[in-house]
Design an enzyme around this catalytic site. Structure first.
Site, mmCIF file in Angstrom:
data_model
loop_
_atom_site.group_PDB
_atom_site.id
_atom_site.type_symbol
_atom_site.label_atom_id
_atom_site.label_comp_id
_atom_site.label_asym_id
_atom_site.label_seq_id
_atom_site.Cartn_x
_atom_site.Cartn_y
_atom_site.Cartn_z
ATOM 1 N N HIS A 1 0.797 -1.247 0.000
ATOM 2 C CA HIS A 1 0.000 0.000 0.000
ATOM 3 C C HIS A 1 0.824 1.288 0.000
ATOM 4 C CE1 HIS A 1 -2.793 -3.081 1.372
ATOM 5 N NE2 HIS A 1 -3.801 -2.264 1.264
ATOM 6 N N GLY B 1 -0.492 -2.167 -5.778
ATOM 7 C CA GLY B 1 -1.401 -3.301 -5.614
ATOM 8 C C GLY B 1 -2.782 -2.852 -5.164
ATOM 9 N N HIS B 2 -2.859 -1.726 -4.495
ATOM 10 C CA HIS B 2 -4.163 -1.161 -4.120
ATOM 11 C C HIS B 2 -4.311 0.173 -4.834
ATOM 12 C CE1 HIS B 2 -7.747 0.071 -2.170
ATOM 13 N NE2 HIS B 2 -7.674 -0.757 -1.154
ATOM 14 N N GLU C 1 -12.651 -9.823 0.336
ATOM 15 C CA GLU C 1 -13.301 -8.525 0.463
ATOM 16 C C GLU C 1 -13.837 -8.106 -0.902
ATOM 17 O OE1 GLU C 1 -11.461 -6.136 3.969
ATOM 18 O OE2 GLU C 1 -9.941 -6.304 2.415
ATOM 19 N N GLU D 1 -18.673 -3.990 1.903
ATOM 20 C CA GLU D 1 -17.925 -3.035 2.715
ATOM 21 C C GLU D 1 -18.370 -1.599 2.418
ATOM 22 O OE1 GLU D 1 -13.693 -3.541 2.276
ATOM 23 O OE2 GLU D 1 -13.274 -1.610 3.205
ATOM 24 N N CYS E 1 -16.660 0.998 2.307
ATOM 25 C CA CYS E 1 -15.719 1.599 1.355
ATOM 26 C C CYS E 1 -16.042 1.233 -0.088
ATOM 27 C CB CYS E 1 -14.295 1.122 1.640
ATOM 28 S SG CYS E 1 -13.540 1.876 3.074
ATOM 29 N N CYS F 1 -10.499 1.501 7.639
ATOM 30 C CA CYS F 1 -10.602 2.198 6.349
ATOM 31 C C CYS F 1 -11.960 2.854 6.163
ATOM 32 C CB CYS F 1 -10.334 1.221 5.206
ATOM 33 S SG CYS F 1 -11.341 -0.275 5.276
HETATM 34 ZN ZN LIG Z 1 -13.408 0.059 4.401
#
Ligand SMILES: [Zn+2]
Length: 660
Positions: A162, A213-214, A340, A356, A358, A424
């Site tokens: 990250h 990667g994110h 996720e 999620e 997010c 997050c």
């Molecule tokens: Zn989240």
């Protein structure tokens, strides 16, 4: 106040009708969203800061204090990782992305400060920014994790750690703080950092060919480019997108360079981070849901800025895939906790839905950016769906508690958290709500698109004229919207007004004169071009249609069930209104739905009620099975907006009701 006009970064190839969001401080919201923003400004923003401090995040970024070390342990390795001869221990802990939590907290605080002055909070954020300035290395590099906990390892594991993602969130925080307060210290720090990143990554010989990667930095760089006018940042965003999934695969090479076996990757496939193919070849929404949404958001920005139709075609394919196979009716997405993210087509379990917060916030980001390419209700309707349902369900009405998962059914054990080990979601929903004004409008050279309705005032410049646009409305409880257009002097432009697909009956008047909607509407937006003058009035009447929604019969979890909706809102039943055993309730297709305003319930909502039936348990006895069906009793069921659930007595909740 420094209102930045995002213009200079646009490349020459920019399509004429590129719509950009208005900077958040140029839109004041009242009514429904005003209440939500106030909850964030008065409570959430301060809570986020406090929780970050409690988690010891301040110690990690403060060069004047000893580093807290590894506070959150490294994840344990998966069995195959542990068995791999090259595996030397797990590489990831959520502590690695504390900088992202700060970035989002700064962003939430920024827009909250704009909403409501709070010198105490501003001072705290200023101190955080001072620490980042002090922490920044001579060459511009800035990562609290790699500088203070794992020095010497920078840029060695983009796949898992990250690093660029954290930079992205700090960029977004810096842009917001600059827009909202006019202070540019953090913006300057992040520009120096991005200059450094651009010296490390890129197509030129000798530079690394990597990407994160994110995903996240891509969309953040677009924001930075728009605010600073620096084209280099836009090009870097485009590079990261173009490079993703190319062969030889960067994550393979990077793993080998670390002495690790690329095959020992915890998630097995690069679908997890959407680098399994170059982005223009992708046709299925796969992997980690938040990552996917952030990638597509960045792609949509680049498609808009560069007029890149090859990206647009891929995005439309991906959009279709999500909309027709993998999206919850609430605008939630990513059913599985394991990755996720996404599983297989039509797999939408309700009780175990990960969904999620997010991810739904990410869908709002993506949809809003698709609108950069022009007004289209296909995207705006879904942005609205995710906004009013699957995203803000993640925040309690008073702004103090948070959902990470947003299931569509609960037996009574699912409740909001004060905080999360991987926090997050809280700052993500915080920043989205605090910046809601930015989602209302899209501004092009000679057009303004109204994507969202709600009591609000917007200020913008078009064709060299300052214009104030005031919406008066009780939306979403009521579909009457009065818009007053107030240019400082007469100015010609096109006003685009959205007509949502859920609305069965609509009318539009300009200065009292009825507009022929059929002739004026393209892609769900009516286009009104005229010379606008002070006092011009537009009136919309959108019927707040109630609906029973059915799922595609291939969704095994929803067959024989219905979800209730009114306007953009999806409804659910709660135990506190309906008693326990919600699965025993059934609603017939003929039952009349009634909407009722309840000003004292849940901050003021419209509830839906209907006569339903409930399977009785009293006279059933002890048998588990028997040849006769259970007796039923009539009952009045009451449904509340899904976003508002779990704000009263804890209990069961259900979105998809049994039909019968
Ligand atoms: Zn989240």
């Amino acid at each position: 106040m420094t209102a930045t006009q995002p213009a200079a970064a646009a490349p020459a190839a920019k399509p004429r009708l590129a719509f950009r969001p208005l900077p958040v401080p140029q839109v004041d919201v009242r009514g429904f969203w005003g209440d939500r923003v106030d909850a964030v400004a008065t409570r959430t923003a301060g809570i986020l800061y406090d929780r970050c401090v409690e988690a010891r995040m301040l110690e990690q970024i403060d060069p004047d204090r000893p580093s807290p070390g590894v506070v959150i342990p490294f994840h344990s390795p998966s069995p195959d990782e542990a068995a791999s001869p090259t595996f030397t221990g797990s590489t990831v802990t959520t502590q690695m992305f504390w900088d992202s939590d700060w970035g989002k907290t700064i962003e939430t605080a920024a827009y909250s400060l704009y909403r409501r002055r709070n010198p105490e909070l501003e001072q705290k954020i200023d101190a955080v920014i001072d620490m980042y300035e002090k922490l920044q290395q001579e060459d511009g590099y800035l990562s609290s994790w790699y500088q203070r906990i794992q020095p010497g390892l920078r840029w060695t594991n983009l796949r898992d750690c990250h690093e660029l993602y954290c930079a992205g969130h700090l960029i977004e925080g810096a842009v917001a703080y600059f827009q909202a307060t006019g202070k540019r210290k953090l913006l300057d720090v992040l520009c120096r950092y991005v200059d450094h990143i651009a010296s490390v990554f890129g197509p030129e010989p000798g530079k690394k060919k990597g990407y994160c990667g994110h995903e996240e930095i891509e969309l953040a760089l677009v924001k930075l480019a728009r605010v600073t006018g620096n084209r280099k940042y836009m090009d870097l965003a485009k590079y990261f997108i173009d490079q993703r999934g190319q062969q030889p695969h960067y994550f393979d090479e990077e793993a080998r360079a670390r002495g690790a076996d690329p095959k020992a990757y915890h998630f097995k496939t690069y679908e997890y981070n959407q680098s399994h193919k170059p982005v223009r070849e992708q046709d299925k929404v796969v992997g980690h849901a938040v990552r996917a949404m952030y990638l597509y958001s960045g792609m949509a920005d680049i498609a808009t800025e560069y007029g890149d139709d090859t990206l647009r075609v891929a995005l439309d394919r991906l959009w279709d895939d999500l909309m027709t196979k993998s999206l919850y009716v609430t605008g939630g997405l990513g059913p599985s906790a394991h990755n996720e993210g996404f599983t297989s087509d039509y797999d939408l379990p309700n009780e175990t839905a990960y969904a999620e917060t997010c991810a739904s916030v990410g869908l709002v980001f993506w949809a809003s950016r698709m609108l950069g390419m022009g007004p289209n209700a296909r995207y705006a309707d879904m942005m609205e769906r995710a906004l009013y349902n699957g995203s803000i369900s993640g925040l309690s009405l008073d702004g103090s508690l948070f959902f990470y998962e947003n299931p569509l059914e609960s037996r009574g054990g699912h409740h909001r958290w004060k905080w999360h080990r991987c926090p997050c979601c809280p700052p993500n929903i915080g920043r989205m709500v605090a910046s809601i004004g930015g989602y209302f409008y899209g501004l092009a050279d000679d057009a303004l698109a109204v994507h969202l309705y709600g009591d609000s005032t917007a200020r913008f410049e078009i064709a060299g004229r300052q214009v104030t646009l005031v919406q008066t409305s009780n939306y979403p409880w009521d579909g009457a919207v009065a818009i007053e257009v107030g240019p400082e002097a007469p100015v010609e432009f096109t006003l685009y007004l959205r007509f949502p697909a859920w609305c069965r009956k609509a009318a539009l008047r300009v200065n009292g004169k009825l507009v022929d909607l059929e002739a004026a509407t393209v892609d769900g937006y009516a286009a009104i071009r005229r010379e606008w003058r002070q006092g011009d009035k537009v009136e919309l009447d959108l019927e707040m249609s109630m609906a029973r929604l059915f799922a595609n019969p291939q969704v095994r979890q929803d067959i024989g069930r219905i979800a209730l909706a009114r306007g953009p809102l999806i409804y659910c039943v709660e135990e506190t209104d309906n008693g326990g055993g919600l699965h025993r309730i059934a609603l017939s297709r003929e039952a009349r739905l009634e909407a009722r305003k309840e000003p004292n319930l849940l901050g003021g909502v419209v509830t839906l009620s209907a006569i339903g039936s409930r399977a009785e348990t009293e006279n059933w006895g002890a048998d588990l099975y028997r040849p006769e069906p259970p007796a039923t009793e009539e009952m009045t069921l009451k449904a509340v907006p899904y976003f508002a659930w779990d704000n009263r007595d804890p209990g069961e909740m259900l979105v998809w009701l049994r039909e019968g």
